[in-house]
Design an enzyme around this catalytic site. Structure first.
Site, PDB file in Angstrom:
ATOM      1  N   GLY A 255      -0.690   2.913   3.790  1.00 52.87           N
ATOM      2  CA  GLY A 255      -1.622   3.264   2.729  1.00 52.87           C
ATOM      3  C   GLY A 255      -2.870   3.955   3.261  1.00 52.87           C
ATOM      4  CB  SER A 256      -6.168   4.206   1.641  1.00 56.91           C
ATOM      5  OG  SER A 256      -5.655   4.557   0.383  1.00 56.91           O
ATOM      6  CB  VAL A 257      -5.584   2.163   7.002  1.00 51.81           C
ATOM      7  CG1 VAL A 257      -4.131   2.347   7.371  1.00 51.81           C
ATOM      8  CG2 VAL A 257      -6.425   1.881   8.245  1.00 51.81           C
TER       9      VAL A 257
ATOM     10  CE1 TYR B 181      -7.480  -1.185  -5.475  1.00 51.07           C
ATOM     11  CE2 TYR B 181      -8.937   0.657  -5.002  1.00 51.07           C
ATOM     12  CZ  TYR B 181      -8.687  -0.548  -5.642  1.00 51.07           C
ATOM     13  OH  TYR B 181      -9.651  -1.103  -6.427  1.00 51.07           O
TER      14      TYR B 181
ATOM     15  CE  LYS C 297      -6.297   7.686   0.570  1.00 52.02           C
ATOM     16  NZ  LYS C 297      -6.902   7.117  -0.659  1.00 52.02           N
TER      17      LYS C 297
END
Length: 216
Positions: free
Chosen positions: A16-18, A216, A20
């Protein structure tokens, strides 16, 4: 309660967003986006697929706030630029499939999708998706396609924190016998990420501004 600590190196997850932070660096270093660039956060609609949105519509948003508030759409639009695509609402999207290789190359420099160097033989590298549809590149950019292990994620964020120096992971630090130091494991740099420090600093600033509950 079951002891599955070995899963930190053998079990893989879609993180997930880690990721980004790494995705933003791809955008910066390839010239797809610039520091401070503002993009409009709105739902993305590719023909014959469901809408792709952030957790809420954020409107105009810059790179710092895109990380702080975990904008999916900022990464979607960046990925489209990296892939040389042109987005139009509810139309087919074409991208250069080599964009997948570009993202994976940058991610690997931080330890994602590669061995971390830890002294265990059964370390997993994770899963790399073979389908290269345009929409999946967008999923990749927000950590919803390839999979990684917890130890890889540890190395990734540590490399980012250390301004691009990726250190070999270790379980063992020292060996002692009867108060005598037999062996000491020295830190070993596996590679240094060749990305300008101004970009890394910008990403770190965005992550440090992250709002509680926004990832998220």
């Amino acid at each position: 309660i079951y002891d599955v600590s070995i899963g930190n190196i053998t079990d893989t997850i879609t993180p997930g967003s880690v990721v980004k932070g790494a995705s933003m660096l791809v955008g910066f270093d390839t010239g797809a986006i610039k520091i401070g660039e503002v993009l409009y956060d709105e739902c993305i609609k590719i023909k014959s697929t469901p809408k792709k949105c952030s957790v809420y519509k954020m409107g105009n948003i810059n790179d710092i706030n895109a990380l702080a508030f975990s904008s999916n759409v900022y990464q979607f639009k960046t990925a489209i630029k990296v892939g040389g695509g042109v987005y139009k609402y509810n139309q087919s999207l074409k991208i250069n499939e080599k964009a997948f290789d570009t993202y994976r190359d940058y991610f690997s420099r931080f330890g994602l999708g590669v061995n971390t160097g830890i002294e265990l033989l059964n370390e997993s590298r994770g899963y790399k998706g073979s389908n290269r549809d345009a929409g999946l590149l967008l999923d990749f950019a927000i950590g919803q396609y390839d999979t990684y292990t917890n130890i890889q994620l540890n190395q990734y964020i540590s490399t980012l924190a250390r301004d691009g120096k990726r250190y070999k992971m270790h379980l063992l630090k020292e060996v002692w016998e009867d108060d005598v130091l037999i062996e000491k494991i020295e830190n070993e740099v596996l590679n240094e990420v060749d990305i300008p420090k101004k970009y890394i600093d910008r990403v770190k600033k965005g992550l440090c501004n992250a709002q509680v509950g926004s990832i998220y």
